[in-house]
Enzyme design. Structure first.
Site, PDB file in Angstrom:
ATOM      1  N   GLY A  12     -91.074  41.247   4.668  1.00  0.00           N
ATOM      2  CA  GLY A  12     -91.884  41.610   3.039  1.00  0.00           C
ATOM      3  C   GLY A  12     -90.526  41.239   1.929  1.00  0.00           C
ATOM      4  O   GLY A  12     -90.711  41.130   0.748  1.00  0.00           O
ATOM      5  N   LYS A 196    -104.102  37.326  17.414  1.00  0.00           N
ATOM      6  CA  LYS A 196    -103.501  36.257  17.658  1.00  0.00           C
ATOM      7  C   LYS A 196    -102.230  36.343  17.924  1.00  0.00           C
ATOM      8  O   LYS A 196    -101.518  35.439  18.564  1.00  0.00           O
ATOM      9  CB  LYS A 196    -103.207  34.966  15.860  1.00  0.00           C
ATOM     10  CG  LYS A 196    -102.406  35.809  15.318  1.00  0.00           C
ATOM     11  CD  LYS A 196    -101.710  35.282  15.070  1.00  0.00           C
ATOM     12  CE  LYS A 196    -100.997  36.141  13.535  1.00  0.00           C
ATOM     13  NZ  LYS A 196     -99.244  36.360  14.152  1.00  0.00           N
TER      14      LYS A 196
END
Length: 336
Positions: A12, A196
């Site tokens: 973030g 992934k």
């Protein structure tokens, strides 16, 4: 443009820093839950907890005050929270008039005590449940937060089923050090981002056991096949998995030294317990929490994912590290 990033973790913070480097007079705010942390970051102009020594650009301001007041002023709200917190935030923001997008990767965990056969939802499915009227999307792709914060070249993909949201994300984040590509296949982008991480644990284990580059290449390639099978079964486009959120993110996370999920595999290969491996990271390794939900979703749609199932058995303590690779190699031969 007024951009609000909620969540002052590594990713973030890095995205907020990237957005704030634009010279178009925009306002970028990074909202931190902890007031002391917010005040310290604003004063020192750095997030020393997650991105030590990387200075904030002048246009970035760290805030802690009433988050909904900050939301009301934003043209774009970005949720930089873990997958586990996404439902809570989307519920809170369900009446937001501006687009809300997330950085979360993974499938939502199945609640304890859920019925047999239950499976975790993708982020956009959670949004459809709790905030169906929101204009929403996801920003994903091969990216380590530290490199984004240091303005090293990065390419991401913005996906949404809503008109104009992907393009808004391109406008917000595309710049000198970052390329952002629009994509309307949100299912494929989210499946790639979830799977992934699980495959990176397997690749870390492979590297930690010194099995060689042949074995690593095989795991990455067959892992991509697993990812694609699941995505297509859930409605994604095959070509999405040849792009940034599929092959690109898989290669980065499975081979990069900054990958927390790969590090988990390396530590398990050293003989560490799962608890010791996770505790030593200091950050969330989403693959640890999403492996079971990925496997459950695959079973629900009848997709075979042997690498993922092996990782789940390893994390659950049902399969010793030394037997994990042998378990995969002992499978019956089949066509590619």
């Amino acid at each position: 443009m007024n951009i609000l990033v909620i969540g002052a973790g590594a990713w973030g913070t890095a995205l907020a820093m990237s957005a704030a480097t634009h010279s178009d007079g925009r306002s970028v705010k990074l909202w931190a839950r902890d007031a002391t942390q917010a005040e310290q970051m604003q004063l020192e102009r750095v997030n020393n907890r997650y991105l030590t020594g990387v200075q904030f650009p002048p246009a970035l301001n760290v805030v802690h005050s009433d988050v909904m007041a900050q939301v009301q002023e934003a043209d774009l709200v970005v949720l930089g929270t873990p997958m586990a917190a996404l439902r809570e935030w989307l519920t809170l923001l369900k009446d937001c008039r501006s687009p809300v997008v997330w950085l979360s990767k993974g499938f939502e965990a199945v609640p304890a005590g859920a019925a047999a056969g239950s499976f975790g939802l993708m982020a956009h499915e959670v949004c459809q449940q709790v905030a169906p009227q929101l204009k929403s999307g996801v920003l994903s792709g091969p990216s380590f937060a530290a490199e984004v914060a240091r303005k090293q070249p990065t390419a991401l993909v913005a996906a949404s089923a809503h008109e104009g949201v992907s393009e808004l994300l391109v406008s917000a984040f595309h710049g000198e050090a970052m390329r952002v590509y629009a994509n309307h296949d949100i299912v494929g982008v989210e499946v790639g981002g979830a799977v992934k991480n699980v495959l990176a644990i397997a690749t870390g284990l492979c590297d930690g056991l010194n099995l060689g580059l042949n074995a690593r290449a095989a795991l990455v390639t067959r892992g991509l096949a697993e990812m694609t099978r699941l995505g297509v079964a859930l409605g994604a486009r095959t070509e999405t998995f040849m792009g940034l959120s599929g092959l690109g993110d898989l290669v980065l996370t499975a081979t990069g030294d900054l990958s927390r999920n790969r590090k988990v595999g390396l530590l398990l290969a050293e003989g560490k317990t799962l608890e010791q491996a996770v505790a030593s990271l200091g950050h969330v390794a989403e693959g640890v929490y999403s492996a079971r939900t990925v496997a459950a979703r695959a079973r629900q749609v009848g997709v075979e994912m042997p690498i993922t199932e092996t990782v789940v058995a390893l994390l659950d303590g049902k399969l010793p590290v030394t037997e994990a690779v042998q378990h995969l190699m002992a499978r019956d031969p089949r066509g590619e």
